[in-house]
Design an enzyme around this catalytic site. Structure first.
Site, PDB file in Angstrom:
ATOM      1  N   HIS A  60      -2.502   7.415  -3.133  1.00  0.00           N
ATOM      2  CA  HIS A  60      -3.593   6.438  -3.031  1.00  0.00           C
ATOM      3  C   HIS A  60      -4.061   6.311  -1.580  1.00  0.00           C
ATOM      4  CE1 HIS A  60      -6.014   2.859  -3.471  1.00  0.00           C
ATOM      5  NE2 HIS A  60      -5.247   2.211  -2.611  1.00  0.00           N
ATOM      6  N   THR A 117      -1.903   0.064  -5.123  1.00  0.00           N
ATOM      7  CA  THR A 117      -2.405   0.945  -6.174  1.00  0.00           C
ATOM      8  C   THR A 117      -1.486   2.142  -6.337  1.00  0.00           C
ATOM      9  OG1 THR A 117      -4.627   0.338  -5.485  1.00  0.00           O
ATOM     10  CG2 THR A 117      -4.409   2.249  -6.945  1.00  0.00           C
ATOM     11  N   LYS A 173     -10.629  -9.156  -2.295  1.00  0.00           N
ATOM     12  CA  LYS A 173      -9.412  -9.014  -3.101  1.00  0.00           C
ATOM     13  C   LYS A 173      -8.886 -10.337  -3.663  1.00  0.00           C
ATOM     14  CE  LYS A 173      -7.191  -5.719  -2.421  1.00  0.00           C
ATOM     15  NZ  LYS A 173      -7.211  -4.332  -2.882  1.00  0.00           N
ATOM     16  N   GLU A 208      -1.090  -1.593 -10.307  1.00  0.00           N
ATOM     17  CA  GLU A 208       0.096  -1.736  -9.455  1.00  0.00           C
ATOM     18  C   GLU A 208       1.269  -2.237 -10.299  1.00  0.00           C
ATOM     19  OE1 GLU A 208      -0.520  -3.928  -5.832  1.00  0.00           O
ATOM     20  OE2 GLU A 208      -2.660  -3.504  -5.778  1.00  0.00           O
ATOM     21  N   GLU A 222      -6.986  -2.240  -9.363  1.00  0.00           N
ATOM     22  CA  GLU A 222      -5.894  -1.552  -8.677  1.00  0.00           C
ATOM     23  C   GLU A 222      -4.693  -1.660  -9.607  1.00  0.00           C
ATOM     24  OE1 GLU A 222      -5.563  -3.096  -4.619  1.00  0.00           O
ATOM     25  OE2 GLU A 222      -7.055  -1.587  -4.019  1.00  0.00           O
ATOM     26  N   TYR A 240       0.890  -1.172   0.000  1.00  0.00           N
ATOM     27  CA  TYR A 240       0.000   0.000   0.000  1.00  0.00           C
ATOM     28  C   TYR A 240       0.922   1.215   0.000  1.00  0.00           C
ATOM     29  CZ  TYR A 240      -4.267   2.351   1.920  1.00  0.00           C
ATOM     30  OH  TYR A 240      -5.379   3.118   2.150  1.00  0.00           O
TER      31      TYR A 240
HETATM   32 CA    CA Z   1      -3.698  -4.190  -3.990  1.00  0.00          CA
END
Ligand code: CA
Length: 405
Positions: A127, A338, A245, A194, A192, A122
């Site tokens: 974000h 993200t 998730k 990434e 998300e 994270y």
């Molecule tokens: Ca994630």
């Protein structure tokens, strides 16, 4: 005398990049390959034709994917890359490379490695701040720990899936106005955007330092950690990291070696509070990455998240995940979290782009959206600067949302 790099290189996939993949030709078995231009080189076949590769490295590439190379450690993959760069840039070697290659349009790509443990970080301040503002509007956007450690969650390795594999909308318990949840398909399916980091070597007792982490950084992929915001919101407040998730997380299938990112390395954002010694990267080489991502919905670009804005670096995330003695294994994988930049057009999730559905965003001049509907396709692309003005292309990470089962 031409070289293979002269003959096959195209922008983004020149000899500076040479990303790896597990591929099979039509009617052929999966094998380990590297991409030069629009050609997939069969590494085993090229090694047989050229020789010159150490026996143990030769053995590590005689398999269907990257697993053995990841287990062999960084000396093996450094030697492999040096050999490969030499092979494709040696004058007169273009014929040998051509004989070991297949057009990328004629091959199938597979999962490039077996995912060991998967961690979802994270690491983007923008974000985390946006999520804080959306879910805790009356409090400071960042929680007090955020600039002291990279916040992360253990994920589900088995649902990390290859680009191109479509998946059904997930089901679960959704919050309702009357206080009792209902069970059904997610109504707030999100992305998300990434970067994913693939690790090799091992550290059975953990405690990998920031300085030693580089030895474990094998490669980088684009990563879409699909998220069901309603299921996530009901299972934990403000957002649970569990069933909301764990149904699907898509990776791109050409693995860019970390060594290809030498020209993309930049200083990360200025640090806030002093860091604990195990996370302190003062005096280390810069580990920020100047990668620009592009989020594309049904062919239309909706966002360009800048990886350069990530607060935490890959070595810091490795140091953090192992500081308590947790082992590191070949095939361990983590997502950056993200990636969002300071501008609206740089947000890496629809949650942020639509401000939790309150401000639908434009996909085309005539259409807007908040969360995903069935049949929509999301593609993430990414590029980074390469040596000598070249470009490093990450290929694409794509999938289409199917109706719930
Ligand atoms: Ca994630």
């Amino acid at each position: 005398m031409t070289t293979a790099a002269d003959r096959f290189a195209i922008k983004g996939f020149g000899p500076e990049n040479l990303p790896y993949a597990s591929f099979s030709p039509v009617d052929g078995k999966p094998r380990l390959g590297a991409r030069l231009g629009n050609q997939a080189i069969d590494l085993s076949a090229l090694a047989d034709a050229t020789g010159g590769l150490d026996r143990s490295v030769r053995a590590a590439i005689s398999t269907s994917n990257l697993d053995a190379l990841l287990a062999a450690g960084c000396e093996a993959w450094t030697a492999l890359r040096a050999w490969l760069v030499d092979a494709v840039t040696t004058a007169g070697g273009d014929g040998i490379v051509a004989d070991s290659s297949y057009p990328v349009d004629d091959i199938l790509l597979h999962m490039p490695f077996t995912v060991a443990d998967y961690v979802d970080y994270y690491a983007s301040e923008h974000h985390a701040s946006n999520v804080g503002k959306i879910f805790r509007p009356d409090e400071a956007p960042l929680l007090p720990n955020w600039k002291h450690l990279p916040v992360g969650y253990h994920g589900r390795s088995g649902s990390v899936i290859p680009s191109g594999q479509d998946f059904p909308r997930p089901k679960g318990l959704r919050p309702e106005q009357n206080g009792s949840p209902s069970f059904g398909p997610s109504r707030r399916l999100d992305i998300e955007a990434e970067m994913g980091f693939i690790l090799g070597g091992s550290a059975p007792a953990g405690e990998v330092s920031v300085a030693a982490a580089a030895q474990h950084l094998f490669g980088v992929v684009l990563f879409n950690d699909w998220s069901a915001r309603d299921i996530q919101a009901y299972e934990y407040v403000p957002l649970g990291p569990y069933l909301g998730k764990s149904f699907a997380s898509t990776i791109s299938l050409w693995v860019v070696p970390f060594e290809a990112l030498s020209a993309a390395r930049i200083t990360p954002p200025a640090r806030g509070p002093a860091l604990a010694p195990y996370l302190n990267d003062e005096g280390e080489e810069p580990w920020g990455l100047d990668i620009t991502m592009e989020v594309i919905v049904d062919g239309h670009t909706v966002s360009r998240p800048p990886v350069s804005a990530l607060y935490w670096t890959a070595p810091q995330m490795i140091a953090h995940m192992t500081v308590n003695g947790a082992p590191l294994r070949p095939g361990d994988f983590f997502g950056s979290g993200t990636v969002s930049g300071p501008e609206k057009g740089q947000r890496g999730s629809f949650l942020e782009l639509s401000w939790a559905g309150k401000e639908p965003f434009a996909v085309t001049p005539d259409t807007e959206m908040s969360f995903l509907t069935d049949g929509q396709t999301v593609t993430i692309r990414g590029t980074a600067p390469g040596p000598g003005g070249s470009t490093i292309d990450f290929g694409e990470c794509t999938a289409t949302v199917l109706p719930a089962t």
